[in-house]
Scaffold this active site. Structure first.
Site, short mmCIF file in Angstrom:
data_model
loop_
_atom_site.label_atom_id
_atom_site.label_comp_id
_atom_site.label_asym_id
_atom_site.label_seq_id
_atom_site.Cartn_x
_atom_site.Cartn_y
_atom_site.Cartn_z
N GLU A 1 -1.79 7.97 -3.94
CA GLU A 1 -2.10 7.81 -5.17
C GLU A 1 -3.47 8.24 -5.72
O GLU A 1 -4.58 8.08 -4.80
CB GLU A 1 -2.01 6.20 -5.48
N HIS B 1 -0.98 0.61 -9.72
CA HIS B 1 -1.67 -0.30 -8.64
C HIS B 1 -2.38 -1.35 -9.34
O HIS B 1 -3.77 -1.45 -9.57
CB HIS B 1 -2.76 0.61 -7.68
N ARG C 1 0.62 -1.04 -0.05
CA ARG C 1 -0.13 0.22 -0.01
C ARG C 1 1.08 1.14 0.02
O ARG C 1 1.97 1.15 0.55
CB ARG C 1 -0.87 0.00 1.20
C1 GLV Z 1 -5.50 -4.39 -3.96
O1 GLV Z 1 -4.67 -3.51 -3.48
C2 GLV Z 1 -6.04 -5.18 -3.06
O2 GLV Z 1 -6.27 -4.88 -1.48
O3 GLV Z 1 -6.92 -6.13 -3.33
#
Ligand code: GLV
Length: 326
Positions: free
Chosen positions: A269, A287, A240
């Protein structure tokens, strides 16, 4: 009889939306406009359920404004956009999408590690820019992957998937650091050795972050930690934004304090720290670690199943706060 009302806060696969529309009155957002907190409050009012992604914050003020809400199903395994305590207090079930994305995300973690160590995107930009005029002995010479040492911070399901790939596929030594130690059986299966964070940072050729975001894991990697890593090391973040101090990382990359980084997630982000955009020794992706068609479909389906199971049958599949149903 009128159907229960739900909000689907972002665009999702039409076939999954269609299933939800069979049984719910659905306020959807197939135009995929990211809502401000005020818009989210307004659209959530009067709903009994919602399907969210990591971009919608579910907190005390929102829950206060939506007293009829019973469940929020996140289409993500991470749920740092949820104030789980506030949801539990308000009697709102929180669900996420674990397991269905584990192997896909571990694949991507490994892809980012390979691309970073072997300078894949940096060399591609060089070629596309027309700069490749001759071969030379040290052109884009990067770091070894096979036989090297990987240090994994956060040894949950995805971390274990990366460990298996590293140990069994690439003959790597695997060090890990985690809140709790794995069972001896799992350590054996993942061929992984538990070490403290300092040892991991000092000994790893590649540091991979897979730890969930919380106040306690904020800036797990900052200037101090970067200073402990080998100057030849790479850092991979698929966890994250906020786990890494991006400003400190940009400086460390610029100063060649570490060799390179691969980042799929960022503080704030979709904004990216401007300095990260100017350094060549970083691979940046938006991401997408769980983004295969099959896995994203499985995540959307699981989020929808969580809503249907709970609101229509009173059952739970992947609850985060199961005590709400007790
Ligand atoms: C993506 O970042 C998720 O947490 O599934």
């Amino acid at each position: 009889m009128s159907k229960p009302s739900i909000l689907v806060a972002r665009a999702i696969f039409p076939e999954v939306l269609n299933q939800l529309q069979q049984v719910f009155d659905v306020d959807h957002n197939q135009d995929d406009v990211v809502m401000s907190p005020a818009e989210l409050h307004a659209r959530m009012k009067g709903k009994v359920g919602a399907l969210t992604t990591g971009s919608e914050r579910i907190d005390g003020p929102l829950l206060h404004a939506c007293p009829g809400l019973k469940i929020v199903a996140n289409m993500a395994v991470g749920y740092n956009n949820f104030d789980v305590d506030a949801m539990t207090k308000a009697g709102v079930l929180a669900t996420n999408t674990p397991d269905v994305l584990t192997e896909t995300t571990a694949d991507f973690g490994f892809a980012l590690l390979m691309a970073t160590a072997r300078r894949v995107t940096e060399s591609e930009h060089f070629l596309r820019d027309g700069k490749w005029t001759k071969w030379s002995y040290d052109m884009f010479a990067g770091a070894e992957v096979h036989g090297s040492t990987v240090g994994i911070i956060g040894m949950g399901r995805i971390g274990q998937g990366i460990a298996r790939r590293a140990a069994h596929g690439f003959g790597m030594q695997v060090l890990y650091h985690n809140r709790s130690r794995l069972s001896p059986e799992l350590e054996l299966e993942c061929k992984s050795r538990y070490v403290d964070k300092t040892t991991l940072l000092r000994e790893a050729d590649h540091v991979v972050l897979v730890v969930p975001y919380s106040a306690a894991s904020h800036h797990t990697i900052g200037a101090n930690e970067l200073a402990q890593m080998k100057p030849t090391a790479t850092l991979i973040n698929i966890a994250r934004g906020g786990i890494v101090d991006d400003a400190a990382l940009a400086k460390a990359l610029k100063d060649r304090r570490i060799a390179a980084a691969g980042l799929d997630v960022f503080e704030g982000e979709p904004q990216v720290h401007p300095e990260l955009l100017t350094v060549p020794n970083v691979v940046l992706t938006p991401h997408i670690a769980s983004a295969t068609v099959k896995t994203r479909m499985a995540m959307a389906q699981l989020a929808a199943d969580n809503l249907m199971d709970y609101l229509l049958r009173g059952q739970t599949r992947t609850p985060i706060n199961p005590e709400v149903c007790a």
